[in-house]
Design an enzyme around this catalytic site. Structure first.
Site, PDB file in Angstrom:
ATOM      1  N   PHE A 126       0.860  -1.179   0.000  1.00 46.99           N
ATOM      2  CA  PHE A 126       0.000   0.000   0.000  1.00 46.99           C
ATOM      3  C   PHE A 126       0.907   1.243   0.000  1.00 46.99           C
ATOM      4  O   PHE A 126       1.814   1.332   0.840  1.00 46.99           O
ATOM      5  CB  PHE A 126      -0.893  -0.025   1.244  1.00 46.99           C
ATOM      6  CG  PHE A 126      -1.998   0.977   1.205  1.00 46.99           C
ATOM      7  CD1 PHE A 126      -3.133   0.756   0.435  1.00 46.99           C
ATOM      8  CD2 PHE A 126      -1.907   2.148   1.933  1.00 46.99           C
ATOM      9  CE1 PHE A 126      -4.155   1.684   0.389  1.00 46.99           C
ATOM     10  CE2 PHE A 126      -2.938   3.080   1.897  1.00 46.99           C
ATOM     11  CZ  PHE A 126      -4.059   2.850   1.125  1.00 46.99           C
ATOM     12  N   ASP A 195       2.249  -5.223   8.500  1.00 46.32           N
ATOM     13  CA  ASP A 195       1.026  -4.438   8.316  1.00 46.32           C
ATOM     14  C   ASP A 195      -0.134  -5.435   8.213  1.00 46.32           C
ATOM     15  O   ASP A 195      -0.181  -6.255   7.287  1.00 46.32           O
ATOM     16  CB  ASP A 195       1.122  -3.581   7.044  1.00 46.32           C
ATOM     17  CG  ASP A 195      -0.120  -2.729   6.831  1.00 46.32           C
ATOM     18  OD1 ASP A 195      -1.188  -3.080   7.356  1.00 46.32           O
ATOM     19  OD2 ASP A 195      -0.028  -1.711   6.109  1.00 46.32           O
ATOM     20  N   TYR A 220     -11.044   0.077  10.955  1.00 46.05           N
ATOM     21  CA  TYR A 220     -12.269   0.390  10.194  1.00 46.05           C
ATOM     22  C   TYR A 220     -12.594  -0.603   9.094  1.00 46.05           C
ATOM     23  O   TYR A 220     -13.626  -0.490   8.454  1.00 46.05           O
ATOM     24  CB  TYR A 220     -12.218   1.818   9.619  1.00 46.05           C
ATOM     25  CG  TYR A 220     -10.961   2.214   8.877  1.00 46.05           C
ATOM     26  CD1 TYR A 220     -10.755   1.835   7.570  1.00 46.05           C
ATOM     27  CD2 TYR A 220      -9.994   2.998   9.497  1.00 46.05           C
ATOM     28  CE1 TYR A 220      -9.606   2.201   6.895  1.00 46.05           C
ATOM     29  CE2 TYR A 220      -8.838   3.367   8.834  1.00 46.05           C
ATOM     30  CZ  TYR A 220      -8.645   2.961   7.528  1.00 46.05           C
ATOM     31  OH  TYR A 220      -7.505   3.319   6.862  1.00 46.05           O
ATOM     32  N   LYS A 221     -11.713  -1.583   8.853  1.00 55.33           N
ATOM     33  CA  LYS A 221     -12.001  -2.550   7.787  1.00 55.33           C
ATOM     34  C   LYS A 221     -12.753  -3.751   8.376  1.00 55.33           C
ATOM     35  O   LYS A 221     -13.914  -3.610   8.749  1.00 55.33           O
ATOM     36  CB  LYS A 221     -10.692  -2.985   7.114  1.00 55.33           C
ATOM     37  CG  LYS A 221      -9.912  -1.839   6.462  1.00 55.33           C
ATOM     38  CD  LYS A 221      -8.701  -2.405   5.737  1.00 55.33           C
ATOM     39  CE  LYS A 221      -7.640  -1.396   5.389  1.00 55.33           C
ATOM     40  NZ  LYS A 221      -8.024  -0.299   4.545  1.00 55.33           N
ATOM     41  N   ARG A 369     -12.525  -4.439  -6.539  1.00 58.80           N
ATOM     42  CA  ARG A 369     -12.144  -5.235  -5.373  1.00 58.80           C
ATOM     43  C   ARG A 369     -13.373  -5.543  -4.521  1.00 58.80           C
ATOM     44  O   ARG A 369     -14.158  -4.645  -4.207  1.00 58.80           O
ATOM     45  CB  ARG A 369     -11.116  -4.416  -4.570  1.00 58.80           C
ATOM     46  CG  ARG A 369     -10.247  -5.222  -3.654  1.00 58.80           C
ATOM     47  CD  ARG A 369      -9.194  -4.356  -3.003  1.00 58.80           C
ATOM     48  NE  ARG A 369      -9.785  -3.278  -2.201  1.00 58.80           N
ATOM     49  CZ  ARG A 369      -9.129  -2.625  -1.240  1.00 58.80           C
ATOM     50  NH1 ARG A 369      -7.875  -2.923  -0.981  1.00 58.80           N
ATOM     51  NH2 ARG A 369      -9.711  -1.662  -0.561  1.00 58.80           N
TER      52      ARG A 369
HETATM   53  C1  LIG Z   1      -2.426  -1.960   3.715  1.00 59.27           C
HETATM   54  C2  LIG Z   1      -2.714  -0.573   4.211  1.00 59.27           C
HETATM   55  N1  LIG Z   1      -1.737   0.102   4.879  1.00 59.27           N
HETATM   56  C3  LIG Z   1      -1.956   1.353   5.319  1.00 59.27           C
HETATM   57  C4  LIG Z   1      -3.161   2.001   5.118  1.00 59.27           C
HETATM   58  C5  LIG Z   1      -3.311   3.430   5.600  1.00 59.27           C
HETATM   59  O1  LIG Z   1      -4.163   3.526   6.672  1.00 59.27           O
HETATM   60  P1  LIG Z   1      -4.354   4.889   7.487  1.00 59.27           P
HETATM   61  O2  LIG Z   1      -5.232   5.756   6.654  1.00 59.27           O
HETATM   62  O3  LIG Z   1      -5.034   4.450   8.762  1.00 59.27           O
HETATM   63  O4  LIG Z   1      -3.031   5.487   7.742  1.00 59.27           O
HETATM   64  C6  LIG Z   1      -4.202   1.334   4.454  1.00 59.27           C
HETATM   65  C7  LIG Z   1      -5.492   2.000   4.235  1.00 59.27           C
HETATM   66  O5  LIG Z   1      -6.420   1.501   3.648  1.00 59.27           O
HETATM   67  C8  LIG Z   1      -3.974   0.010   3.972  1.00 59.27           C
HETATM   68  O6  LIG Z   1      -4.910  -0.663   3.315  1.00 59.27           O
END
Ligand SMILES: Cc1ncc(COP(=O)(O)O)c(C=O)c1O
Length: 410
Positions: A126, A195, A220-221, A369
């Site tokens: 990400f 992560d 939140y997921k 997705r």
């Molecule tokens: C794999 C991954 N890492 C990091 C993040 C970033 O999250 P945040 O907005 O809480 O920093 C996300 C957000 O969807 C994500 O899917």
């Protein structure tokens, strides 16, 4: 032989998690396949947040930091979450966002390996994670190296101090073997930050059994904590005494209410905190975790895989010939809890689907997705979603120009 709607209804009837759907407030006619971006609303959360606002804030006022337990909420909610992660109660806390927590953990991990000059990270992770990796490296004068997740274990070198990657990739859903990669990292004397954004609440995590050092996850997921819910941090017990995280705000101080000039780190996981908890989000997240009460995470993982297998089988039967491709691994053991389909007009197809009440999301350039919240998604939902996609493609409904206009959030 093709898969029928009746086959899917039969799978729902024998699903050990079927009763969990009633724990969620889901609107009739909506098929919600976006639990991997924002989980559905569990029953009781709205009432609980209203109570916190009206009673604890409205009446309790400042006293609620003590009397309603707001002050200790990061640890309390962390302890409630820990069993879902395969962690001990005092190894988890709940605070801030993934990106901020990743920053704290990467710096803290690098400080435990001061003589090593490299941070090794996942190419294709990400983007926010890798933006943070670059910044941490700049700040600490380290080098970065990015390799595909599957090559991380072989790529660890004598200079590598910290390794970071996603347990489940946000696009391909590929799952990494946490025990094997962690062991390879340790064998080379490095530390690992996982992560768990697409794992917490979806996969049967065993952080302690896998000897993970550090991890960061999303509220939140799949944990259904609500928009912008606080993230969580895991630190293995063996590192708690030696951590030195960089955001030394007062909530991570040993005695914040002494108002000493100098910083003295709190013992244990509380040192990972920085600022005042965002109590309304925390209250929603804490209550949302009730939806997992009595639920086996092994069963959650098994159902997520079965839902993914079903979507892939239906894709092969009905969508492949209509211009869709599969951007997710077929092997369920190596796949997390979402399926990504490609189509050259993927964005417009997704907008048309959402117009019909089938909600997923889109990841540029061409990925549609679909994430499966195993507590509330039914097998028949997958059947009906694929039927809707096929219908949109057959009718050419996605060619409507208005559907191609990009919204800010996809
Ligand atoms: C794999 C991954 N890492 C990091 C993040 C970033 O999250 P945040 O907005 O809480 O920093 C996300 C957000 O969807 C994500 O899917």
């Amino acid at each position: 032989m093709s898969i029928t709607r009746e086959d899917c209804l039969a799978l729902d009837a024998s699903d050990p998690l079927r009763a969990c759907r009633a724990r969620f407030q889901l609107e009739e006619g909506i098929i919600y396949l976006d639990g991997n971006s924002l989980g559905a609303l569990p029953h009781g959360v709205a009432e609980h947040v209203a109570l916190v606002v009206e009673h604890e804030w409205g009446k309790g006022l400042i006293r609620s930091w003590n009397e309603a337990g707001w002050y200790v909420s990061p640890a309390r909610v962390g302890a409630k979450l820990a069993p879902l992660l395969g962690a001990k109660h005092d190894e988890v806390t709940v605070t801030e966002s993934i990106s901020i927590n990743l920053f704290k953990l990467l710096v803290a991990a690098a400080r435990l390996r001061p003589a090593r000059s490299e941070i090794l990270a996942e190419r294709g992770n990400f983007p926010s994670d890798n933006h943070i990796v670059e910044s941490v490296a700049r700040l600490l004068g380290k080098k970065t190296r990015f390799v595909p997740a599957g090559e991380i274990a072989q790529a660890i070198g004598a200079d590598t101090g910290v390794v970071t990657l996603s347990h489940v990739n946000y696009r391909s859903a590929e799952v990494q073997d946490m025990a094997r990669v962690t062991e390879a990292v340790h064998a080379k004397g490095a530390l690992i930050v996982w992560d768990l954004a697409h794992s917490s609440g979806a996969v049967d995590l065993q952080l302690d059994a896998c000897r993970a050092d550090f991890a960061v996850g999303c509220g939140y997921k799949f944990l259904n904590g609500g928009p912008g819910a606080p993230s969580h941090i895991f630190v293995a017990e063996r590192h708690l005494g030696s951590l030195d995280q960089p955001l030394t705000g007062w909530f991570g101080h040993a005695e914040p209410f002494r108002f000493d000039d100098g910083y003295r780190r709190a013992d244990g996981i509380r040192h990972m905190l920085c600022s005042t908890p965002q109590m309304l989000s925390m209250a929603a997240f804490e209550k949302a975790l009730d939806a997992f009460e009595g639920v086996s995470m092994a069963e959650v993982e098994r159902k997520g895989r079965a839902l993914g297998d079903l979507m892939i089988a239906l894709h092969d039967e009905r969508l492949g010939r209509l211009g869709c491709g599969l951007a997710t691994l077929r092997d369920a053991k190596r796949r997390g809890n979402h399926v990504s389909l490609t189509h050259e007009a993927g964005y417009a197809v997704m907008r048309a689907l959402i117009g019909r009440g089938v909600i997923g999301d889109f990841r540029a350039p061409d990925v549609m997705r679909f994430g499966f919240g195993p507590l509330y998604v039914r097998y028949v939902d997958i059947h009906d979603a694929v039927t809707a996609i096929a219908d949109i493609l057959e009718r050419g409904e996605f060619k409507n120009e208005a559907l191609a206009e990009r919204q800010a959030v996809t």
